[in-house]
Scaffold this motif. Sequence first.
Motif, PDB file in Angstrom:
ATOM      1  N   ASP A  17      -1.895   3.351   3.763  1.00  0.00           N
ATOM      2  CA  ASP A  17      -0.934   3.967   5.315  1.00  0.00           C
ATOM      3  C   ASP A  17      -0.732   3.801   6.417  1.00  0.00           C
ATOM      4  N   GLU A  18      -1.317   3.424   6.842  1.00  0.00           N
ATOM      5  CA  GLU A  18      -1.251   2.592   8.215  1.00  0.00           C
ATOM      6  C   GLU A  18       0.331   1.243   8.979  1.00  0.00           C
ATOM      7  N   ILE A  19       0.287   0.987   7.473  1.00  0.00           N
ATOM      8  CA  ILE A  19       1.663   0.334   7.939  1.00  0.00           C
ATOM      9  C   ILE A  19       3.023   1.425   7.507  1.00  0.00           C
ATOM     10  N   VAL A  79       7.024  -5.387  -5.625  1.00  0.00           N
ATOM     11  CA  VAL A  79       7.893  -4.124  -5.423  1.00  0.00           C
ATOM     12  C   VAL A  79       9.240  -3.967  -5.311  1.00  0.00           C
ATOM     13  N   PRO A  80       9.902  -3.252  -6.774  1.00  0.00           N
ATOM     14  CA  PRO A  80      11.214  -3.169  -6.565  1.00  0.00           C
ATOM     15  C   PRO A  80      11.383  -2.040  -5.628  1.00  0.00           C
ATOM     16  N   ILE A  81      12.222  -1.987  -5.003  1.00  0.00           N
ATOM     17  CA  ILE A  81      12.896  -0.354  -4.215  1.00  0.00           C
ATOM     18  C   ILE A  81      13.828  -0.173  -4.695  1.00  0.00           C
ATOM     19  N   ARG A 128      -5.803 -12.515  -5.351  1.00  0.00           N
ATOM     20  CA  ARG A 128      -5.548 -11.296  -4.189  1.00  0.00           C
ATOM     21  C   ARG A 128      -5.433  -9.432  -4.000  1.00  0.00           C
ATOM     22  N   PHE A 129      -4.339  -9.089  -4.508  1.00  0.00           N
ATOM     23  CA  PHE A 129      -4.326  -8.129  -5.033  1.00  0.00           C
ATOM     24  C   PHE A 129      -5.161  -7.150  -5.492  1.00  0.00           C
ATOM     25  N   THR A 130      -4.942  -5.736  -5.151  1.00  0.00           N
ATOM     26  CA  THR A 130      -5.307  -4.713  -6.034  1.00  0.00           C
ATOM     27  C   THR A 130      -4.388  -3.858  -6.477  1.00  0.00           C
ATOM     28  N   ALA A 131      -5.195  -2.808  -7.330  1.00  0.00           N
ATOM     29  CA  ALA A 131      -4.198  -1.819  -7.325  1.00  0.00           C
ATOM     30  C   ALA A 131      -3.889  -0.912  -6.294  1.00  0.00           C
ATOM     31  N   ASP A 132      -5.102  -0.557  -5.913  1.00  0.00           N
ATOM     32  CA  ASP A 132      -4.095  -0.445  -4.518  1.00  0.00           C
ATOM     33  C   ASP A 132      -3.504  -0.945  -3.674  1.00  0.00           C
ATOM     34  N   ASP A 133      -3.581  -2.249  -3.779  1.00  0.00           N
ATOM     35  CA  ASP A 133      -2.080  -3.007  -2.447  1.00  0.00           C
ATOM     36  C   ASP A 133      -1.132  -2.384  -3.418  1.00  0.00           C
ATOM     37  N   CYS A 147       1.553  -0.954  -1.819  1.00  0.00           N
ATOM     38  CA  CYS A 147       3.460  -1.600  -1.420  1.00  0.00           C
ATOM     39  C   CYS A 147       4.299  -0.537  -2.276  1.00  0.00           C
ATOM     40  N   GLU A 148       3.654   0.353  -3.566  1.00  0.00           N
ATOM     41  CA  GLU A 148       5.385   0.908  -3.722  1.00  0.00           C
ATOM     42  C   GLU A 148       5.228   2.567  -2.705  1.00  0.00           C
ATOM     43  N   LYS A 149       4.261   3.491  -2.355  1.00  0.00           N
ATOM     44  CA  LYS A 149       4.893   4.067  -1.078  1.00  0.00           C
ATOM     45  C   LYS A 149       5.271   3.586   0.097  1.00  0.00           C
ATOM     46  N   LEU A 150       5.631   1.826  -0.110  1.00  0.00           N
ATOM     47  CA  LEU A 150       5.922   1.412   1.654  1.00  0.00           C
ATOM     48  C   LEU A 150       7.557   1.880   1.153  1.00  0.00           C
ATOM     49  N   ALA A 151       7.480   0.864   0.083  1.00  0.00           N
ATOM     50  CA  ALA A 151       9.228   0.722  -1.086  1.00  0.00           C
ATOM     51  C   ALA A 151      10.158   2.156  -0.533  1.00  0.00           C
TER      52      ALA A 151
END
Length: 162
Positions: free
Chosen positions: A17-19, A119-121, A140-145, A149-153
């Motif tokens: 969310d912060e990112i 993650v595709p954009i 290292r990466f989780t379902a939350d990540d 990242c999908e939200k970020l894209a």
Amino acid sequence: MFAFDIPADTPAAERWDEIGRAAQAMVDGEPDRIANMANVAAVLWQFLPDVNWTGFYRMVGDELVLGPFQGKAACIRIPLGQGVCGAAAATRATQLVEDVHAFEGHIACDADSRSELVVPILHDGQLLGVIDLDSPTPARFTADDAAGCEKLAALIAPALAG
């Protein structure tokens, strides 16, 4: 221009969310998509712990071409369907890979990478490229990540559509 900090113990969902907020602040009003990708790659590098590569591959014609990134030098061109990035682009689906050595056809740009999130954009049905994150740590990466990242894209896609 923009300064903030995300404590190391911040849960992944809150971190993303912060990112997202930081990325939105950086791309708002900036029409240059390369500059936007560069700043977002830097934010990811700065605020994601335990990563060794953060960046973009852009769709150019029928292949992915290296975009702005943070980390070691990388492969310049990736055909659709090849490697983790090519798989994400070809399927238009997130690829969460716990062990890149177990991923058939993995392209090893950095031999230290052990796990990867790509993650595709997408914007208006068009594939613009992918966000690629690598880590030297297996799983290292989780379902939350992936969700973050999908939200970020989706958030930055309009600023990358040019």
